[in-house]
Every structure is written in C-alpha cells, then in structure tokens.
Design a protein around this motif. Sequence first.
Motif, PDB file in Angstrom:
ATOM      1  N   PRO A 213      70.816  33.638  70.699  1.00 12.27           N
ATOM      2  CA  PRO A 213      71.655  32.449  70.507  1.00 12.27           C
ATOM      3  C   PRO A 213      72.454  32.515  69.207  1.00 12.27           C
ATOM      4  O   PRO A 213      72.050  33.190  68.259  1.00 12.27           O
ATOM      5  CB  PRO A 213      70.631  31.313  70.479  1.00 12.27           C
ATOM      6  N   PRO A 214      73.591  31.815  69.148  1.00 16.94           N
ATOM      7  CA  PRO A 214      74.450  31.830  67.964  1.00 16.94           C
ATOM      8  C   PRO A 214      73.926  30.913  66.856  1.00 16.94           C
ATOM      9  O   PRO A 214      74.538  29.886  66.532  1.00 16.94           O
ATOM     10  CB  PRO A 214      75.797  31.355  68.505  1.00 16.94           C
ATOM     11  N   VAL A 215      72.789  31.277  66.286  1.00 16.15           N
ATOM     12  CA  VAL A 215      72.173  30.487  65.221  1.00 16.15           C
ATOM     13  C   VAL A 215      72.725  30.934  63.875  1.00 16.15           C
ATOM     14  O   VAL A 215      72.631  32.112  63.517  1.00 16.15           O
ATOM     15  CB  VAL A 215      70.643  30.657  65.238  1.00 16.15           C
ATOM     16  N   LEU A 216      73.309  30.007  63.123  1.00 19.83           N
ATOM     17  CA  LEU A 216      73.872  30.331  61.813  1.00 19.83           C
ATOM     18  C   LEU A 216      72.865  30.007  60.723  1.00 19.83           C
ATOM     19  O   LEU A 216      72.330  28.905  60.670  1.00 19.83           O
ATOM     20  CB  LEU A 216      75.168  29.554  61.579  1.00 19.83           C
ATOM     21  N   HIS A 217      72.628  30.986  59.861  1.00 19.53           N
ATOM     22  CA  HIS A 217      71.665  30.777  58.774  1.00 19.53           C
ATOM     23  C   HIS A 217      71.876  31.860  57.729  1.00 19.53           C
ATOM     24  O   HIS A 217      72.151  33.010  58.063  1.00 19.53           O
ATOM     25  CB  HIS A 217      70.235  30.849  59.324  1.00 19.53           C
ATOM     26  N   ALA A 218      71.753  31.498  56.466  1.00 19.41           N
ATOM     27  CA  ALA A 218      71.857  32.469  55.374  1.00 19.41           C
ATOM     28  C   ALA A 218      70.462  32.766  54.844  1.00 19.41           C
ATOM     29  O   ALA A 218      69.730  31.850  54.474  1.00 19.41           O
ATOM     30  CB  ALA A 218      72.743  31.929  54.258  1.00 19.41           C
ATOM     31  N   THR A 219      70.087  34.047  54.828  1.00 21.08           N
ATOM     32  CA  THR A 219      68.771  34.435  54.322  1.00 21.08           C
ATOM     33  C   THR A 219      68.872  35.226  53.022  1.00 21.08           C
ATOM     34  O   THR A 219      67.875  35.715  52.515  1.00 21.08           O
ATOM     35  CB  THR A 219      68.029  35.281  55.369  1.00 21.08           C
ATOM     36  N   SER A 220      70.090  35.343  52.495  1.00 18.16           N
ATOM     37  CA  SER A 220      70.305  36.104  51.266  1.00 18.16           C
ATOM     38  C   SER A 220      71.570  35.588  50.598  1.00 18.16           C
ATOM     39  O   SER A 220      72.093  34.541  50.977  1.00 18.16           O
ATOM     40  CB  SER A 220      70.429  37.598  51.603  1.00 18.16           C
TER      41      SER A 220
END
Length: 297
Positions: A213-220
């Motif tokens: 799915p097009p899940v947007l998230h920043a992990t860095s």
Amino acid sequence: MTPRAKPNILVGTASWTDKSLVQSGWYPKGVNSAEDRLRYYGEHFPIVEADSTYYFPPTTRNSQLWADRSPAGFTFNIKAFSLLTGHPTNVRALPKDMVPKGTTGNIYPKALKQSDIDSVWDSFAEALTPLKKARKLGFVLFQFPPWFTCTKDNRDYIVECAKRIAPLRICVEFRNHSWLDDDNQDRVFKFLETHDLPYVAVDMPQGFKSSVPPVLHATSDLALIRFHGHNDKQWESGSVQQRFAYKYSDKELKSWAPKVVELGKQAAETHVLMNNCHQDWAQDNAASLIELINESS
C-alpha cells in the motif's frame, strides 16, 4: 537554475536514457549524445535514479562520466545490483570466472561462492566512488523481491546490507505486503528508524503478490516516494516497458502534491521519483508535480 519543488523536495525520474524517451521527442534536435542528454536532463530536474545498475553493476568510468556531465548540486540515486537484493541475476552481468560451468540464463546468490559475492559487494561500492567524491551520490536503492518477507533473518540482512555498503547509505523498498500489514507496520518503521534506514514509499497497482500500500512515512532524515503507475493489466504479465506504461492524470497528481509536501515536513530531504518510464510520461508528470508541489501551501 534547475527547477525544484520546495527547497528540500527533489523531484525527478527513474531514467534519462530509456529508448522510448529518446524516441518521444522530449530531447530537442541536436541533443543526441549520452553527454548532451544528461546535461539537458540536469537542466530540468535536480535528481535522477539510475536503474541500469540493477541489471549490470556500475563502473568507475561511468560514475565519473555521470559526475562530470551533471550540474553542480545534482543527485544520483543508484539502484542496487540484482544479486545484492536476492533477485535472479543474468550470468552475463557477472565475471565469467564466478559463474559455475554450464550455467546459462539467470543465477541466484546461493549458487555462488561467498567470496565471489563479497567481491561483487566491494566492486559495486568502489565503482560509485567518483559520485561520492563529487557529492552527487544520494542513496543506493535496495528494492527487495516479493518473496522477501518480514522475518528476523530478512531484517538482519537489511542491516547487513547497510553495513556492507557503508559509508554509502541505502534506502529500502519492500515488495511484499507482510512488511506493511497492520500487525507489522509500526514494528517495521521502528526497526528502520532504529537503524537510521530510509523507507521508500511506493504508489503502484494493488491486488498483486508484489503489491504494497502507498503508506507515507519518514524513518530517517531522508524520505522517498517512487511512482510506478497503475497499469494493472500488464503489471505481472507485461514486459518491463509495458508494466510502467502509465501516465498520471492531473487529478491524480493534484491529490498527491499535498501528501508529498506533508511528507517533506517529516524529513530533512525528500526524493520523489517517477518510475512510469514510457515515452516522456515520467518527465511530463515530474514537471507537473513540481509545479503542483510549489503551489501547495
């Protein structure tokens, strides 16, 4: 000056040499050489993704040419060689002395000696040195295959990849839904954050084994989005060229612009790559998206 979206959002495409792009007329008459095309591309976009390195490892010579032919401040993201992500690899992309006798077609890492795999890792990273020295190397994209599921061994392998290629940095794209299932998603994002590994969000056809799915998230400090289009009919059955033959509508891009801006607030820098590389569709969509992002409040 190369057009940009917001100062920390770089928008570009996943190719500048695709055959259908060259034939589309996007490059003006007289822009015929590899050097001229890269220089022209660099006048329009601040970033590009080199996907050819997935099929054949990069060379120091090519990296130096890319560094020399691109404008100051330009960024190259490099797709990891297929062998390093566990994909089948064409034996023609490997030194002959590495390939077991009689082997033709594709080969998997398990069929090779560990010492040879180590050599591939070393030569891949070394070949990118000119881009690193020129401060034009962004991230190395590790796109893992659909059979790469959310297991401890695979999480450990991601960390190993990051260590092997250091001081270069990797970003991670999944193609198996288990990584983003409701039961795993938070844990996966925490894992990536703990190891300072950028997660790559994707927009792609849904309902397939490789769909996420097009899940947007920043992990860095870096956030990334890759747009693969929605050519559902040919996603699994079509050729590589057919699979990405999809042009985003203005309506679709308008819906994405504020989401990209919001993601950009979560990271120091955000990379947006249009991978719908068919004719000049990626370039056209990328240019439109830059304008829409700049218009977004």
